[in-house]
Design a protein around this motif. Structure first.
Motif, mmCIF file in Angstrom:
data_model
loop_
_atom_site.group_PDB
_atom_site.id
_atom_site.type_symbol
_atom_site.label_atom_id
_atom_site.label_comp_id
_atom_site.label_asym_id
_atom_site.label_seq_id
_atom_site.Cartn_x
_atom_site.Cartn_y
_atom_site.Cartn_z
ATOM 1 N N GLN A 137 3.467 -7.083 10.610
ATOM 2 C CA GLN A 137 3.846 -6.847 9.118
ATOM 3 C C GLN A 137 2.791 -5.736 8.686
ATOM 4 O OE1 GLN A 137 3.533 -9.761 5.742
ATOM 5 N NE2 GLN A 137 5.779 -9.808 6.068
ATOM 6 N N LEU A 138 1.617 -5.993 8.945
ATOM 7 C CA LEU A 138 0.488 -5.077 8.505
ATOM 8 C C LEU A 138 0.739 -3.580 9.170
ATOM 9 C CD1 LEU A 138 -3.377 -5.514 8.727
ATOM 10 C CD2 LEU A 138 -2.609 -3.707 9.992
ATOM 11 N N GLY A 139 1.288 -3.433 10.483
ATOM 12 C CA GLY A 139 1.568 -2.265 11.035
ATOM 13 C C GLY A 139 2.473 -1.360 10.378
ATOM 14 N N GLN A 140 3.524 -2.005 9.432
ATOM 15 C CA GLN A 140 4.456 -1.287 8.825
ATOM 16 C C GLN A 140 4.028 -0.418 7.688
ATOM 17 O OE1 GLN A 140 7.771 -4.009 8.007
ATOM 18 N NE2 GLN A 140 7.128 -5.117 9.374
ATOM 19 N N PHE A 141 2.893 -0.669 7.405
ATOM 20 C CA PHE A 141 2.380 -0.408 6.013
ATOM 21 C C PHE A 141 0.985 0.636 6.037
ATOM 22 C CE2 PHE A 141 4.945 -3.755 5.000
ATOM 23 C CZ PHE A 141 5.555 -3.347 3.747
ATOM 24 N N VAL A 142 0.394 0.520 7.097
ATOM 25 C CA VAL A 142 -0.870 1.307 7.571
ATOM 26 C C VAL A 142 -0.707 1.900 8.658
ATOM 27 C CG1 VAL A 142 -2.375 0.039 5.762
ATOM 28 C CG2 VAL A 142 -2.234 -0.727 8.163
ATOM 29 N N PRO A 178 -5.015 4.419 6.313
ATOM 30 C CA PRO A 178 -4.048 5.488 5.412
ATOM 31 C C PRO A 178 -2.898 4.733 5.648
ATOM 32 C CG PRO A 178 -5.334 6.406 7.451
ATOM 33 C CD PRO A 178 -5.910 4.930 7.274
ATOM 34 N N ALA A 179 -2.113 4.849 4.381
ATOM 35 C CA ALA A 179 -1.024 4.116 4.095
ATOM 36 C C ALA A 179 -0.043 4.974 4.836
ATOM 37 C CB ALA A 179 -0.818 4.171 2.517
ATOM 38 N N THR A 180 1.168 4.153 5.102
ATOM 39 C CA THR A 180 2.519 4.715 5.465
ATOM 40 C C THR A 180 3.385 5.131 4.004
ATOM 41 O OG1 THR A 180 3.555 2.634 5.806
ATOM 42 C CG2 THR A 180 2.038 3.599 7.732
ATOM 43 N N LYS A 181 4.582 5.453 4.229
ATOM 44 C CA LYS A 181 5.488 5.855 3.390
ATOM 45 C C LYS A 181 6.156 4.612 3.111
ATOM 46 C CE LYS A 181 6.769 10.455 4.875
ATOM 47 N NZ LYS A 181 7.799 11.312 5.610
ATOM 48 N N GLU A 182 5.693 3.396 3.455
ATOM 49 C CA GLU A 182 6.546 2.381 2.798
ATOM 50 C C GLU A 182 5.451 1.721 1.716
ATOM 51 O OE1 GLU A 182 8.999 0.712 4.177
ATOM 52 O OE2 GLU A 182 9.321 2.243 5.492
ATOM 53 N N VAL A 183 4.450 2.334 1.448
ATOM 54 C CA VAL A 183 3.443 1.988 0.377
ATOM 55 C C VAL A 183 3.951 2.708 -0.997
ATOM 56 C CG1 VAL A 183 1.085 1.519 -0.222
ATOM 57 C CG2 VAL A 183 1.780 1.273 2.000
ATOM 58 N N PRO A 186 4.669 -8.281 2.579
ATOM 59 C CA PRO A 186 3.259 -8.562 2.177
ATOM 60 C C PRO A 186 3.383 -8.602 0.417
ATOM 61 C CG PRO A 186 3.502 -6.299 3.344
ATOM 62 C CD PRO A 186 5.019 -7.051 2.983
ATOM 63 N N MET A 187 2.253 -9.249 0.118
ATOM 64 C CA MET A 187 2.064 -9.558 -1.466
ATOM 65 C C MET A 187 0.906 -8.704 -1.699
ATOM 66 S SD MET A 187 1.981 -12.934 -3.405
ATOM 67 C CE MET A 187 1.031 -13.982 -2.490
ATOM 68 N N MET A 224 -1.486 -8.265 1.265
ATOM 69 C CA MET A 224 -1.828 -9.431 2.061
ATOM 70 C C MET A 224 -0.601 -9.710 2.888
ATOM 71 S SD MET A 224 -4.030 -11.966 1.831
ATOM 72 C CE MET A 224 -4.992 -12.257 0.281
ATOM 73 N N CYS A 225 -0.846 -9.814 4.168
ATOM 74 C CA CYS A 225 0.150 -9.553 5.267
ATOM 75 C C CYS A 225 0.263 -10.870 5.985
ATOM 76 C CB CYS A 225 -0.076 -8.314 6.209
ATOM 77 S SG CYS A 225 0.131 -6.761 5.365
ATOM 78 N N GLN A 226 1.253 -11.225 6.633
ATOM 79 C CA GLN A 226 1.534 -12.461 7.265
ATOM 80 C C GLN A 226 0.903 -12.309 8.581
ATOM 81 O OE1 GLN A 226 5.605 -13.947 7.901
ATOM 82 N NE2 GLN A 226 4.858 -15.698 8.852
#
Length: 206
Positions: free
Chosen positions: A74-79, A102-107, A139-140, A68-70
């Protein structure tokens, strides 16, 4: 016992939001309202919280958790988002959509789909949820509050408090929530795929 927070739906009390976020940061699991229905939420790295969500909902390892992104930044950091997908998602957010990408390495790896290495993301159009995310600053991890013995998500905070009193740490109530989960669009393939038709209009993806 879960702490119960009665929060104003349009002007959420900062003190209450701060207390809930403190619980999340202390590896707590919360039940909270969104623009589609109530959800369970915890921090991304909260292994116990993830296991508790799986236990409450009877989920297996193939379940797509949602971040859940603000906002879009923020969303762009994780996908991973290409230009075409960027435009489609940008036009649909904030709103009642979950996008699988697709997930980034932040996930954390345990949040990804084991084979596809994807994760669900969304930006809610809900004042209280946005207040929580702004205070948390990240994100939560989230999952619809749909219990295994029920066909529809729970809609009332007091009912959730009564039912899940000893398995969640806080319940936020800002009035009745809907029962229709988000529309889920999978962007991980060559063409967008509508995985679930829910609260969000699907016409732009067809």
């Amino acid at each position: 016992m879960a702490k119960y927070f009665d929060v104003h739906p349009e002007n959420p009390q900062r003190r209450a939001i701060g207390q809930v976020v403190d619980i999340v940061r202390a590896d707590g699991l919360i039940a909270y309202p969104t623009d589609s229905c109530f959800a369970l939420g915890c921090q991304l790295g909260n292994r116990d919280g993830i296991d508790r969500i799986k236990s409450i909902r009877h989920l297996d390892d193939r379940h797509h958790f949602t971040l859940m992104c603000q906002d879009f930044a923020q969303l762009g950091q994780f996908v991973v988002v290409n230009n075409a997908v960027f435009r489609a998602i940008k036009a649909s957010t904030p709103g009642s959509y979950t996008f699988i990408l697709p997930a980034t390495k932040e996930v954390p790896r345990r949040l990804m789909h084991p084979k596809k290495k994807t994760v669900g993301v969304r930006i809610p159009d809900h004042v209280v949820t946005q207040a929580l995310l702004a205070e948390l600053g990240e994100p939560m991890l989230s999952s619809t509050l749909l219990l295994p013995d029920q066909e529809e998500p729970m809609t009332q905070g007091w009912d959730i408090k009564e039912r899940l009193d000893y398995v969640v740490d806080a319940v936020i109530d800002s009035g009745d929530c809907g029962t229709e989960p988000t529309t889920v669009i999978d962007f991980s393939g060559a063409e967008p795929e509508i995985v679930r038709r829910g609260a969000g209009d699907t016409s732009r993806f067809e």
